[in-house]
Each structure stands twice: as C-alpha cells, then as structure tokens.
Motif scaffolding. Sequence first.
Motif, PDB file in Angstrom:
ATOM      1  N   GLN A 236      33.358  53.119  40.222  1.00  0.00           N
ATOM      2  CA  GLN A 236      33.431  52.317  41.424  1.00  0.00           C
ATOM      3  C   GLN A 236      32.077  51.621  41.602  1.00  0.00           C
ATOM      4  N   ALA A 237      32.031  50.629  42.481  1.00  0.00           N
ATOM      5  CA  ALA A 237      30.786  49.897  42.683  1.00  0.00           C
ATOM      6  C   ALA A 237      30.585  49.610  44.159  1.00  0.00           C
ATOM      7  N   THR A 238      29.332  49.434  44.531  1.00  0.00           N
ATOM      8  CA  THR A 238      28.992  48.980  45.872  1.00  0.00           C
ATOM      9  C   THR A 238      28.316  47.619  45.772  1.00  0.00           C
ATOM     10  N   LEU A 239      28.576  46.768  46.754  1.00  0.00           N
ATOM     11  CA  LEU A 239      27.918  45.470  46.846  1.00  0.00           C
ATOM     12  C   LEU A 239      26.913  45.504  47.986  1.00  0.00           C
ATOM     13  N   MET A 240      25.777  44.861  47.764  1.00  0.00           N
ATOM     14  CA  MET A 240      24.768  44.752  48.813  1.00  0.00           C
ATOM     15  C   MET A 240      24.314  43.303  48.917  1.00  0.00           C
ATOM     16  N   GLN A 241      24.031  42.881  50.139  1.00  0.00           N
ATOM     17  CA  GLN A 241      23.333  41.634  50.391  1.00  0.00           C
ATOM     18  C   GLN A 241      22.063  41.977  51.142  1.00  0.00           C
ATOM     19  N   GLY A 242      20.943  41.764  50.482  1.00  0.00           N
ATOM     20  CA  GLY A 242      19.687  42.235  51.045  1.00  0.00           C
ATOM     21  C   GLY A 242      19.693  43.748  51.089  1.00  0.00           C
ATOM     22  N   SER A 243      19.454  44.305  52.254  1.00  0.00           N
ATOM     23  CA  SER A 243      19.455  45.764  52.408  1.00  0.00           C
ATOM     24  C   SER A 243      20.756  46.288  53.004  1.00  0.00           C
ATOM     25  N   GLN A 244      21.749  45.405  53.181  1.00  0.00           N
ATOM     26  CA  GLN A 244      23.000  45.798  53.828  1.00  0.00           C
ATOM     27  C   GLN A 244      24.116  45.988  52.812  1.00  0.00           C
ATOM     28  N   VAL A 245      24.818  47.119  52.930  1.00  0.00           N
ATOM     29  CA  VAL A 245      25.995  47.360  52.098  1.00  0.00           C
ATOM     30  C   VAL A 245      27.151  46.529  52.634  1.00  0.00           C
ATOM     31  N   VAL A 246      27.854  45.841  51.746  1.00  0.00           N
ATOM     32  CA  VAL A 246      29.019  45.041  52.138  1.00  0.00           C
ATOM     33  C   VAL A 246      30.209  45.988  52.307  1.00  0.00           C
ATOM     34  N   SER A 247      30.734  46.092  53.505  1.00  0.00           N
ATOM     35  CA  SER A 247      31.832  47.031  53.759  1.00  0.00           C
ATOM     36  C   SER A 247      33.114  46.546  53.105  1.00  0.00           C
ATOM     37  N   GLY A 248      33.954  47.501  52.709  1.00  0.00           N
ATOM     38  CA  GLY A 248      35.223  47.171  52.076  1.00  0.00           C
ATOM     39  C   GLY A 248      35.296  47.698  50.644  1.00  0.00           C
ATOM     40  N   ASN A 249      36.505  47.587  50.060  1.00  0.00           N
ATOM     41  CA  ASN A 249      36.724  48.027  48.678  1.00  0.00           C
ATOM     42  C   ASN A 249      36.639  46.821  47.744  1.00  0.00           C
ATOM     43  N   TRP A 250      35.442  46.538  47.248  1.00  0.00           N
ATOM     44  CA  TRP A 250      35.224  45.344  46.440  1.00  0.00           C
ATOM     45  C   TRP A 250      35.192  45.636  44.955  1.00  0.00           C
ATOM     46  N   SER A 251      35.516  46.861  44.565  1.00  0.00           N
ATOM     47  CA  SER A 251      35.647  47.194  43.142  1.00  0.00           C
ATOM     48  C   SER A 251      36.925  47.993  42.938  1.00  0.00           C
ATOM     49  N   PHE A 252      37.481  47.879  41.735  1.00  0.00           N
ATOM     50  CA  PHE A 252      38.711  48.614  41.449  1.00  0.00           C
ATOM     51  C   PHE A 252      38.808  48.868  39.956  1.00  0.00           C
ATOM     52  N   GLN A 253      39.107  50.098  39.606  1.00  0.00           N
ATOM     53  CA  GLN A 253      39.217  50.504  38.207  1.00  0.00           C
ATOM     54  C   GLN A 253      40.666  50.404  37.739  1.00  0.00           C
ATOM     55  N   ILE A 254      40.858  49.676  36.642  1.00  0.00           N
ATOM     56  CA  ILE A 254      42.190  49.612  36.038  1.00  0.00           C
ATOM     57  C   ILE A 254      42.103  50.084  34.601  1.00  0.00           C
ATOM     58  N   ARG A 255      43.239  50.529  34.055  1.00  0.00           N
ATOM     59  CA  ARG A 255      43.291  51.009  32.680  1.00  0.00           C
ATOM     60  C   ARG A 255      43.671  49.882  31.735  1.00  0.00           C
ATOM     61  N   THR A 256      43.014  49.854  30.591  1.00  0.00           N
ATOM     62  CA  THR A 256      43.363  48.877  29.564  1.00  0.00           C
ATOM     63  C   THR A 256      44.432  49.466  28.648  1.00  0.00           C
ATOM     64  N   PRO A 257      45.213  48.626  27.972  1.00  0.00           N
ATOM     65  CA  PRO A 257      46.246  49.147  27.054  1.00  0.00           C
ATOM     66  C   PRO A 257      45.671  50.047  25.962  1.00  0.00           C
ATOM     67  N   GLU A 258      44.386  49.850  25.630  1.00  0.00           N
ATOM     68  CA  GLU A 258      43.762  50.668  24.585  1.00  0.00           C
ATOM     69  C   GLU A 258      43.302  52.022  25.103  1.00  0.00           C
ATOM     70  N   GLY A 259      43.477  52.277  26.388  1.00  0.00           N
ATOM     71  CA  GLY A 259      43.088  53.570  26.954  1.00  0.00           C
ATOM     72  C   GLY A 259      41.723  53.570  27.596  1.00  0.00           C
ATOM     73  N   GLY A 260      41.004  52.456  27.524  1.00  0.00           N
ATOM     74  CA  GLY A 260      39.711  52.367  28.174  1.00  0.00           C
ATOM     75  C   GLY A 260      39.848  52.019  29.645  1.00  0.00           C
ATOM     76  N   SER A 261      38.726  51.721  30.276  1.00  0.00           N
ATOM     77  CA  SER A 261      38.723  51.373  31.689  1.00  0.00           C
ATOM     78  C   SER A 261      38.076  50.009  31.887  1.00  0.00           C
ATOM     79  N   ARG A 262      38.578  49.292  32.880  1.00  0.00           N
ATOM     80  CA  ARG A 262      37.989  48.013  33.267  1.00  0.00           C
ATOM     81  C   ARG A 262      37.725  48.072  34.763  1.00  0.00           C
ATOM     82  N   LEU A 263      36.497  47.759  35.139  1.00  0.00           N
ATOM     83  CA  LEU A 263      36.139  47.755  36.557  1.00  0.00           C
ATOM     84  C   LEU A 263      36.108  46.308  37.039  1.00  0.00           C
TER      85      LEU A 263
END
Length: 401
Positions: A236-263
């Motif tokens: 998962q990831a967090t986004l920041m602008q300056g010193s402030q965390v951007v609220s919300g779910n701005w990252s998402f992990q999905i599975r690739t057909p090869e079994g790996g992960s893509r964020l």
Amino acid sequence: MRASQIDARVLSIGHPREEAIALFTERLVDGLASPRERLYAVYRWVAHYIDYDVESYLSGRLMGAGGADNTFRSGRSVCNGYADLLVEMGKAAGLHIEKVEGHAKGFGPGLTTASLQDKENHAWNAVELDGRWYLLDVTWDSGGVDAATRAFVKRSGEPIYFLAQPDLFVTTHYPSAAQWQLLPQPLSFESFLARTKLRPDLRRWGVDPSTHVDERIVSADDTYAFDFGVSALRLQATLMQGSQVVSGNWSFQIRTPEGGSRLLLAAPAPNEYRATIFSSPDPQATQLEPVLDYTVQFAQAGRFPYGFPQAYSGYYAQKVELASPLDGRLRAGEPVRFKLRLPDAEKVTVFQGNNIISELTPVDGYYTAEVCLPEGQVDVAVILKGTTQYAGILSYQVAGK
C-alpha cells in the motif's frame, strides 16, 4: 552459532556501563569462532542497547554526543557515536572496522543538492571479512525518530543494514570517499540525488531494484503502476503534499496473471505528491514497513477521482484478482459489474450491513454479476472452501446520483 542464539546472548548479557569496553566485548564474543559471528554479536549489541540522542541532534549540540566511551557509558548517541563504538568494540573482537562519513537520505522529504553539499550529515561503518569489505549502518538498525512525536522508536526484527549490498546501500548512503561505495564504477553525487531510496533487503520483498531507480516519476496518465514479484504479498502507499497526508485510498494492489503484484497509484488532482510505498511479506501484517519513496507528478486525474476501494486482510491473504470495479466510490442506482477471480472461494457475495444485495456467479474462472447498489457502504465477502463463515475482502462507498 545461529543468529537467534547470538541474539539471545545479547539480551542476556545486559549493559554493564562501568565495565571497560574491551573486557566487556571479550565476554560478549567469547566462544564465537568466526569473524562474522563476532561481528553480528557486536552489531546487535550496539543496535539493541544504544538509543539515538534525539535531544542533541535537534538542538545541534553534538560535541558531547559522540565518542566510543561516552556512547557506551551513556547508552545514547548520534550516528558518530554509534560508528565510533562499533569500531572500538570491533577492535576488541579482533575485527577490522572502519568509520565512514558522508551524506545520507532517509525516508521522508527528499534532500536537495544544496542541502547535502553543505556538509556531511551521517556516519556509518565498513568491515573487512576474509579479505572483502562490507557495509554496515548500526544507527539505522537501532531505530528511528518518529516525525510526529520526535521520539526515538527502537527497531525490532532482523537487521536491514548489516552487510548491505553496495548497489542498494549507495542509494541512501553517499560516502565522502568514493572507495567506500564498494562499487566497480562509483556513483556521482548527482546520480545519488536522482535515485530513489532503496533498502538493502529490497530483493526479499519481490522488488527488482533496476525497475524502481528514479526518485522522480512523471505520469502522463491519471494512475501509475509499480510492478512487484510474487513475494510482495502486501502493498500500500501513502500520498503527501508538503507535510500533510492526503486522506483517502489512493493506492490499490492488484494481482498480475503471472502471480506477481501491481500497485496502482492515483491522486485526487493533477499535482506533485510524495509517495511512500509500504509492504510486508506477511499478508496478515498490521504493521507495514516503508520500502520505496518517490516524488510523483500526475499530469491529470480522471478515472479514480475518489480513490480505490478499501481492501481487508482477507483480500491480500487470498490473493484476489480483481478486474472490476476499481473505483472506490460508486453511483447508487447505476449498474456496476463486479468481476473477480478467487480460486478457493465457495461463495462470493455483495452485502450492505447484514443484507445480501447479490451473490456473484462463477463464469470462466471469475465470480461476476451486474448489480445496482443502494447508497451507503457495501462490502464484498467470501466463504472459502471448507469453511462456513463469510470473510470480508473489499469495501466500497456508494453515493447518490
């Protein structure tokens, strides 16, 4: 001797502050035959018993915060004291350890050329074992300073910067003397600044470092995708602008057909953000560790203006392959197609509270259904084969038209 046995010895021997460093070190490494075992014992002792002197660091009064003897007696220091003590204890253990000084960048706001050229800001070590040199940073393996509370937080678990790989270590540690990069072709200072911060243990997280090098990323699209290997079970990831965390779910992990992960990474508006990626090889982990840090410039925002759905621990544990919907906020009363692959599922259902909205139908290896949703929160839950209880995997917010 196993590392766990040496760790147990470190915990049991304590910190006799009045004993001479050399005599204490001899007791600590007694019976450890190999130089590597003696080095590990000394390194783990310093990391465990020495705390970072946050007060001296923040005040800028560093004159009395270093030195091997002062660090050993007081039980706290800044990086210079950690490095000095490791040299002194290493000498008593029959090891050849050198102190290395230079520039370092940790996780957090990026450093500029001007701020780093001003003066050296860190000290670490190099050790010679069997005619070969290796890199160490016992300060960073001891713990870190919490940015919010400015308190030192002790680190637990396996060391990260012990006998670190030079090609990864140099992305966070730039020695003033190029020889201590331990690279066939030394990296320039400008290249050091341009590279992102890569942990020396990054490969065990399923990351190919060669594909995650540039610290600054410009995305012409409204999303950016990071590809990881099969061992990256939780991302998962967090986004920041300056010193402030951007609220919300701005990252998402999905599975690739090869079994790996893509964020997937998105943003609420076109702008520049600081993105820190967290991961764990344990899908059930509640505490993730920062593994990558970037500046990302999004040229546009569009497909995911409200971010992604919330993923529960079951989503990661079962390696769900979600095709749709990826938008975390859906429209009430409009048809939405749910489509996901979950090989071990017996039943997949969309709920609102305790009410069943729809059961997904297995078609060509996917569970799928087209559903019109009511306003509020809806969850996707699964009953796995051999079980009888639902477990939540995804949550969406449904808003009115």
